[in-house]
Design a protein around this motif. Structure first.
Motif, short mmCIF file in Angstrom:
data_model
loop_
_atom_site.label_atom_id
_atom_site.label_comp_id
_atom_site.label_asym_id
_atom_site.label_seq_id
_atom_site.Cartn_x
_atom_site.Cartn_y
_atom_site.Cartn_z
N PHE A 1 -2.46 7.46 1.70
CA PHE A 1 -3.66 6.71 1.37
C PHE A 1 -4.77 7.12 2.34
O PHE A 1 -4.51 7.65 3.42
CB PHE A 1 -3.43 5.20 1.47
CG PHE A 1 -2.90 4.76 2.81
CD1 PHE A 1 -3.77 4.48 3.85
CD2 PHE A 1 -1.54 4.64 3.03
CE1 PHE A 1 -3.29 4.09 5.09
CE2 PHE A 1 -1.05 4.26 4.27
CZ PHE A 1 -1.92 3.98 5.30
N ALA B 1 -8.06 -3.71 -3.97
CA ALA B 1 -8.14 -2.42 -4.64
C ALA B 1 -9.58 -1.94 -4.67
O ALA B 1 -10.48 -2.67 -5.04
CB ALA B 1 -7.60 -2.53 -6.06
N GLU B 2 -9.79 -0.70 -4.27
CA GLU B 2 -11.12 -0.13 -4.33
C GLU B 2 -11.45 0.23 -5.77
O GLU B 2 -10.72 1.00 -6.40
CB GLU B 2 -11.19 1.15 -3.46
CG GLU B 2 -11.22 0.85 -1.97
CD GLU B 2 -12.59 0.33 -1.56
OE1 GLU B 2 -13.56 1.11 -1.58
OE2 GLU B 2 -12.67 -0.83 -1.21
N LEU C 1 0.85 -1.18 0.00
CA LEU C 1 0.00 0.00 0.00
C LEU C 1 0.89 1.24 0.00
O LEU C 1 1.71 1.43 0.91
CB LEU C 1 -0.91 0.00 1.23
CG LEU C 1 -1.91 1.14 1.36
CD1 LEU C 1 -2.87 1.16 0.17
CD2 LEU C 1 -2.69 1.00 2.67
N LYS D 1 -7.43 -3.37 1.83
CA LYS D 1 -6.34 -4.33 1.95
C LYS D 1 -6.59 -5.29 3.11
O LYS D 1 -6.37 -6.50 3.01
CB LYS D 1 -5.01 -3.60 2.17
CG LYS D 1 -4.58 -2.69 1.04
CD LYS D 1 -4.25 -3.45 -0.22
CE LYS D 1 -3.71 -2.51 -1.30
NZ LYS D 1 -3.56 -3.18 -2.61
N GLY E 1 -8.52 2.84 1.50
CA GLY E 1 -7.47 2.04 0.88
C GLY E 1 -6.94 0.97 1.82
O GLY E 1 -6.77 -0.19 1.43
#
Length: 226
Positions: free
Chosen positions: A107, A148-149, A103, A115, A111
């Motif tokens: 962020f 991942a968004e 990552l 994860k 995010g």
């Protein structure tokens, strides 16, 4: 609970990341560390540790060196790199040393949450044990990349998406669009639109509730619910 060690050279950033972790259901911060030596000491002394959120830039060594030393000492604790280091060589080295996720700073909470949710899904998959057919192998590897968004389509509000997501995630069971609308204050049509988006992106599952007559009611449940 998944026990997490948060490692960052900046104590303020470590506290923020730890607070983020505590907001994700099923995760607990077992400790914080601000140097490579401190991280390795915590690994030796904490009674249980499942996951390390590991910064790369530490005052006395690198995060990658910490991972190498962990493995040399026999620690198989999972690692997610959380760092501003974005050069390809560092990313590749992290993969080779066994980091499950990477990552990049800075962020948002979403995010990190994504994860962690992907990691929790991976653990649930692996806890089943036994032998794996190809479909199960694909699911295991898919869980690693599920963090991942997805980008919101044009015309969708991140605020509304988060309201719907939180309502669904915190629910005790499947919810209809009407129930989501009542919990979030949006219209039923808006709730339905965001629920369909969550379903298309694999974040929610559609279930059908059959009544005495008429069409079945569409109900949705958070896809990573255990």
């Amino acid at each position: 609970m998944i026990e997490v060690l948060v490692v960052d050279d900046d104590a303020r950033v470590a506290r923020v990341n730890a607070a983020y972790v505590e907001k994700v259901p099923g995760f607990h911060v077992a400790g914080e560390a601000h140097s490579a030596a401190d991280a390795l000491h915590r690994l030796e002394t904490l009674p249980r540790l499942d996951l390390v959120l590991l910064d790369h830039y530490l005052p006395d060594d690198t995060g990658l060196a910490v991972v190498q030393e962990m493995r040399r000492r026999g620690h198989q604790t999972d690692v997610i790199m959380v760092t501003a280091a974005r050069d390809v060589s560092t990313v590749q080295a992290a993969m080779r040393h066994g980091a499950l996720q990477y990552l990049v700073k800075p962020f948002a909470f979403a995010g990190l949450r994504a994860k962690l949710e992907a990691y929790a899904e991976l653990r649930r998959t692996l806890d089943g044990g036994g032998e794996a057919e190809q479909a199960e192998v694909d699911r295991i590897f898919g869980a690693l990349s599920a963090g991942a968004e997805p980008a919101l389509p044009k015309g969708h509000s991140p605020t509304t998406a988060e309201l719907v997501r939180q309502s669904l995630m915190n629910a005790d069971g499947p919810l209809s669009a009407q129930e989501i609308a009542e919990r979030t204050g949006v219209s039923r049509q808006t709730a339905q639109r965001y629920l369909k988006l969550l379903e298309r992106t694999g974040r929610a599952r559609l279930t059908l509730k059959y009544g005495d007559a008429g069409r079945p009611e569409h109900r949705y449940v958070w896809a990573t619910r255990s």
